[in-house]
Scaffold this motif. Structure first.
Motif, PDB file in Angstrom:
ATOM      1  N   GLY A   1       0.731  -1.146   0.093  1.00 27.15           N
ATOM      2  CA  GLY A   1      -0.014  -0.020  -0.038  1.00 27.15           C
ATOM      3  C   GLY A   1       0.863   1.401   0.022  1.00 27.15           C
ATOM      4  N   ASN A   2       1.938   1.306   0.806  1.00 22.91           N
ATOM      5  CA  ASN A   2       2.660   2.368   0.742  1.00 22.91           C
ATOM      6  C   ASN A   2       3.477   2.561  -0.746  1.00 22.91           C
ATOM      7  OD1 ASN A   2       2.410   2.745   3.389  1.00 22.91           O
ATOM      8  ND2 ASN A   2       4.011   1.546   4.236  1.00 22.91           N
ATOM      9  N   VAL A   3       3.990   1.451  -1.270  1.00 23.28           N
ATOM     10  CA  VAL A   3       4.299   1.807  -2.516  1.00 23.28           C
ATOM     11  C   VAL A   3       3.321   2.207  -3.567  1.00 23.28           C
ATOM     12  CG1 VAL A   3       5.442   0.491  -4.507  1.00 23.28           C
ATOM     13  CG2 VAL A   3       6.059  -0.336  -2.286  1.00 23.28           C
ATOM     14  N   LEU A   4       2.271   1.719  -3.528  1.00 23.53           N
ATOM     15  CA  LEU A   4       1.283   2.212  -4.274  1.00 23.53           C
ATOM     16  C   LEU A   4       0.826   3.809  -4.051  1.00 23.53           C
ATOM     17  CD1 LEU A   4      -1.485  -0.882  -4.245  1.00 23.53           C
ATOM     18  CD2 LEU A   4      -0.138   0.192  -6.312  1.00 23.53           C
ATOM     19  N   SER A   5       0.944   4.161  -2.872  1.00 20.45           N
ATOM     20  CA  SER A   5       0.648   5.691  -2.626  1.00 20.45           C
ATOM     21  C   SER A   5       1.686   6.533  -3.097  1.00 20.45           C
ATOM     22  CB  SER A   5       0.593   5.731  -0.879  1.00 20.45           C
ATOM     23  OG  SER A   5       1.974   5.737  -0.622  1.00 20.45           O
TER      24      SER A   5
ATOM     25  N   PHE B   1       2.189   6.594  -6.224  1.00 18.28           N
ATOM     26  CA  PHE B   1       1.933   6.657  -7.700  1.00 18.28           C
ATOM     27  C   PHE B   1       0.429   7.268  -7.711  1.00 18.28           C
ATOM     28  CE2 PHE B   1       5.033   3.466  -7.391  1.00 18.28           C
ATOM     29  CZ  PHE B   1       6.208   3.986  -8.201  1.00 18.28           C
ATOM     30  N   SER B   2      -0.086   7.922  -8.433  1.00 17.14           N
ATOM     31  CA  SER B   2      -1.526   8.424  -8.424  1.00 17.14           C
ATOM     32  C   SER B   2      -1.719   8.652  -9.793  1.00 17.14           C
ATOM     33  CB  SER B   2      -1.648   9.789  -7.369  1.00 17.14           C
ATOM     34  OG  SER B   2      -0.582  11.112  -7.970  1.00 17.14           O
ATOM     35  N   GLY B   3      -3.348   8.884 -10.321  1.00 17.79           N
ATOM     36  CA  GLY B   3      -3.528   9.150 -11.282  1.00 17.79           C
ATOM     37  C   GLY B   3      -3.793   8.158 -12.406  1.00 17.79           C
ATOM     38  N   GLN B   4      -4.038   8.495 -13.540  1.00 20.92           N
ATOM     39  CA  GLN B   4      -3.776   7.691 -14.695  1.00 20.92           C
ATOM     40  C   GLN B   4      -2.716   7.486 -15.557  1.00 20.92           C
ATOM     41  OE1 GLN B   4      -6.813   5.651 -15.208  1.00 20.92           O
ATOM     42  NE2 GLN B   4      -7.516   6.625 -13.274  1.00 20.92           N
TER      43      GLN B   4
ATOM     44  N   HIS C   1      10.482  -1.464 -14.113  1.00 21.51           N
ATOM     45  CA  HIS C   1      11.071   0.147 -14.261  1.00 21.51           C
ATOM     46  C   HIS C   1      10.531   0.883 -15.436  1.00 21.51           C
ATOM     47  CE1 HIS C   1      13.507   3.549 -12.759  1.00 21.51           C
ATOM     48  NE2 HIS C   1      13.979   3.397 -13.914  1.00 21.51           N
ATOM     49  N   GLU C   2      10.010   1.985 -15.233  1.00 22.75           N
ATOM     50  CA  GLU C   2       9.889   2.902 -16.592  1.00 22.75           C
ATOM     51  C   GLU C   2       8.412   2.157 -17.276  1.00 22.75           C
ATOM     52  OE1 GLU C   2      10.779   5.750 -17.117  1.00 22.75           O
ATOM     53  OE2 GLU C   2      12.095   5.764 -15.523  1.00 22.75           O
ATOM     54  N   LYS C   3       7.948   1.154 -16.684  1.00 25.36           N
ATOM     55  CA  LYS C   3       6.724   0.413 -17.466  1.00 25.36           C
ATOM     56  C   LYS C   3       5.501   1.397 -16.850  1.00 25.36           C
ATOM     57  CE  LYS C   3       3.952  -3.846 -17.245  1.00 25.36           C
ATOM     58  NZ  LYS C   3       4.085  -3.894 -19.084  1.00 25.36           N
ATOM     59  N   GLU C   4       4.613   1.441 -18.096  1.00 24.52           N
ATOM     60  CA  GLU C   4       3.249   2.437 -17.766  1.00 24.52           C
ATOM     61  C   GLU C   4       2.196   1.584 -17.699  1.00 24.52           C
ATOM     62  OE1 GLU C   4       2.974   5.025 -21.239  1.00 24.52           O
ATOM     63  OE2 GLU C   4       4.557   6.172 -20.662  1.00 24.52           O
ATOM     64  N   TYR C   5       1.424   2.027 -16.667  1.00 26.47           N
ATOM     65  CA  TYR C   5       0.127   1.144 -16.280  1.00 26.47           C
ATOM     66  C   TYR C   5      -1.055   2.113 -16.518  1.00 26.47           C
ATOM     67  CZ  TYR C   5       3.225  -2.277 -14.169  1.00 26.47           C
ATOM     68  OH  TYR C   5       4.151  -3.485 -13.832  1.00 26.47           O
ATOM     69  N   ALA C   6      -2.130   1.648 -16.831  1.00 32.89           N
ATOM     70  CA  ALA C   6      -3.371   2.230 -17.128  1.00 32.89           C
ATOM     71  C   ALA C   6      -3.885   2.759 -15.774  1.00 32.89           C
ATOM     72  CB  ALA C   6      -4.225   1.525 -18.008  1.00 32.89           C
ATOM     73  N   ASP C   7      -3.789   2.117 -14.924  1.00 30.88           N
ATOM     74  CA  ASP C   7      -4.075   2.663 -13.429  1.00 30.88           C
ATOM     75  C   ASP C   7      -3.650   1.778 -12.386  1.00 30.88           C
ATOM     76  OD1 ASP C   7      -5.595  -0.106 -13.333  1.00 30.88           O
ATOM     77  OD2 ASP C   7      -7.204   0.684 -14.396  1.00 30.88           O
TER      78      ASP C   7
END
Length: 594
Positions: free
Chosen positions: A93-97, A99-102, A136-142
């Motif tokens: 959860g801390n790692v996810l925090s 990153f934000s947005g789309q 690393h540097e991989k893009e995610y839709a959400d």
């Protein structure tokens, strides 16, 4: 004669009972001295000493309870380590925090800011960086897509924490063996040579007392109730021996910590040969060699009417003593790479393993010579020699597995299944093992030269582990020898040996070797089929006057030695004449069938 044999058998049983009893004579106490001998690395020794502190100085009457406590304390330590270093849902959860947005772009650089400077914090940070470097540097839709990958990463890291910071199953086994070996004390530890003489020594004397009176009998096969004997006819004695052999191999391969007192028995011999304390493999090699030697004497006495059988038996005894046992141990003493020079790939399936190649290539000219010798023997020597002499040159004259089958397994050779169904199963199984070892070896070499441990999603390390467990241990050892009293003496050679399959393919299609038959002289007594340990119905061929060119035939020549009419003959002649024409014998005539 019978009185001497009974005395010898009694002595052998007493010695065997004493050998089993030896396992329960020593006691065990974990001390600083034992830890120092068992574990050379000081950091690891301190860690183990701390985890096993409740055991220090405590005396155990049996190694079962001693090993049980070691396992209990080390597993308890593993639980603490896992609890301390595992990646939690909160960590994810801390790692996810971060990153934000789309359209999130993942970066491993943000991980360092999440964890503190404690040991566990730095461990978690480093592991997450390592395991997500590919992201690393991989893009995610959400965040959902990123969370899925992080959850999988968490599972992978947590599954390997014990290997990284604690005690893996392999490490626990190694520690149990080393600690039990160094913590034992008692009558066996204090008088190992005396107990060696009282157990194995007396057993050898008893066996020879039983064997030598057979010199008074006429040489050759007697057909003296082999199927009615409680030993050789699948009777109660045979079943007891079979289960004892199976139990021995199970302990040898998977629970060697329970046989440390057996290792102590042969410490004087091991120290004399290689300068080290005996391992379970030294004890096994010593017992294996002794079995071939003693039962080889029986073989020579039984088949002394056949010069071929006598020379062949001398050969397997020599190669086992010299090449399989003495030379490798002496090389260890000389601090040289140790190898059984007659153990050929693919039977020696570890030959191309990375650690073996590294050991040989970094051991100077001798190691490189051994590497070249092994490759040349497997790729050139095997097909060339098999062309001239068939697979008998190895399977019946050199191989240790074949040597044990021919000597120790000789009382059970008639138990091999001669049915067509068994032959079909045999062909599928042995060639499947050959394919398995070729694929596994290819994977091992691929990993060695490329550094990648996966081919088409298959982990090569898992592949070699599966082969070693299923084929190298369970099949070759437990089944291959333990099943002598149930399925005959060549179970491994018939159904599992990849080298036998390799040799057999050459022998079947491109070899000068064959067993010729004189159908006109065959009286269909069945001796040849009865005593064929490879499950070949030799009589079927003899009745038709057909040459025997089966790929499974190891050319032991027993069928020829037990034939009362001289129908069978082992030959090396022009390959064009191997199949020849069958002689059909009917009620009215004898004719050739083209």
């Amino acid at each position: 004669m019978k009185l001497l044999q009974k005395a010898g058998m009694t002595l052998f049983i007493v010695a065997s009972t004493l050998l089993i009893s030896v396992l329960f004579l020593n006691r065990y106490k974990l001390t600083d001295a034992a830890l120092s001998k068992a574990i050379t690395d000081s950091t690891e020794r301190k860690m183990v000493a701390m985890d096993l502190a409740p055991m220090m100085g405590k005396t155990y009457d049996f190694n079962v309870s001693f090993n049980g406590d070691i396992d209990k304390h080390l597993q308890s330590s593993n639980k603490k380590i896992t609890s301390k270093f595992e990646i939690t849902d909160q960590d994810i959860g801390n790692v996810l925090s971060q990153f934000s947005g789309q359209e999130i772009r993942y970066s491993t650089e943000k991980i360092s800011d999440i964890f503190d400077d404690s040991e566990e914090g730095q461990f978690k940070a480093q592991k997450l960086k390592d395991y997500t470097s590919w992201m690393h540097e991989k893009e995610y839709a959400d965040k959902a897509g990123l969370q899925e990958h992080l959850e999988n990463t968490k599972s992978s890291i947590n599954a390997n924490i014990v290997n990284d910071k604690g005690y893996s199953d392999y490490k626990i086994k190694a520690l149990k063996l080393a600690l039990t070996r160094q913590s034992g004390f008692g009558p066996v530890s204090e008088n190992s040579l005396l107990w060696l003489l009282l157990t194995i020594g007396l057993g050898v004397v008893g066996a020879l007392m039983y064997i030598f009176p057979k010199l008074e009998l006429l040489p050759g096969i007697k057909n003296d109730h082999v199927y009615h004997s409680p030993n050789s006819g699948r009777g109660w004695v045979g079943y007891i021996i079979g289960f004892l052999l199976i139990g021995f191999y199970v302990i040898l391969y998977w629970y060697p910590e329970y046989m440390t007192t057996w290792m102590e028995l042969v410490d004087p011999i091991s120290m004399a040969l290689n300068g080290n304390e005996a391992s379970q493999w030294f004890f096994y090699g010593f017992l294996y060699t002794l079995a071939i030697g003693v039962m080889g004497i029986r073989m020579i006495i039984k088949y002394r009417h056949s010069k071929y059988q006598m020379i062949r038996t001398y050969s397997v005894i020599f190669f086992q003593i010299a090449f399989a046992f003495l030379i490798p141990e002496i090389l260890i003493r000389l601090n040289r790479p140790s190898m059984d020079l007659k153990n050929i790939w693919p039977l020696n399936y570890t030959f191309f393993f990375d650690y073996n190649i590294e050991n040989l290539t970094h051991s100077g000219s001798l190691g490189l010579g051994m590497l070249v010798w092994g490759i040349v023997l497997a790729l050139i020597g095997v097909p060339v020699i098999t062309y001239f002499y068939g697979k008998r040159w190895y399977c019946s004259w050199v191989c240790g597995c074949g040597g044990l089958a021919e000597t120790l397994g000789d009382p059970y050779r008639q138990l091999s299944d001669k049915s067509l169904k068994a032959w079909k199963i045999e062909r599928w199984m042995i060639h499947s093992v050959l394919v398995f070892v070729v694929v596994m070896t290819f994977g091992v070499l691929y990993t060695y030269f490329t550094g990648s441990s996966e081919i088409a999603g298959i982990n090569t390390y898992n592949l070699r582990t599966v082969y070693g467990f299923v084929i190298g241990a369970a099949f070759a050892g437990v089944v291959g020898v333990g099943f002598y009293p149930f399925m005959g003496s060549r179970v491994w050679c018939r159904f599992g040996c990849p080298l036998a399959a390799y040799l057999g393919l050459v022998q079947r299609f491109k070899s000068r070797f064959r067993i010729t038959t004189n159908g006109g002289q065959c009286i269909s007594c069945g001796n040849c089929s009865t005593y064929c340990e490879m499950g070949i119905d030799v009589r079927w061929y003899a009745q038709r006057g057909q040459n025997i060119v089966r790929s499974s035939c190891v050319g032991c020549g027993i069928c020829s030695s037990v034939c009362p009419r001289g129908v069978l003959k082992l030959e090396n002649k022009d390959p064009k004449d191997r199949f020849g024409e069958a002689i059909l014998i009917g009620n009215d005539s004898v004719k050739m069938n083209a």
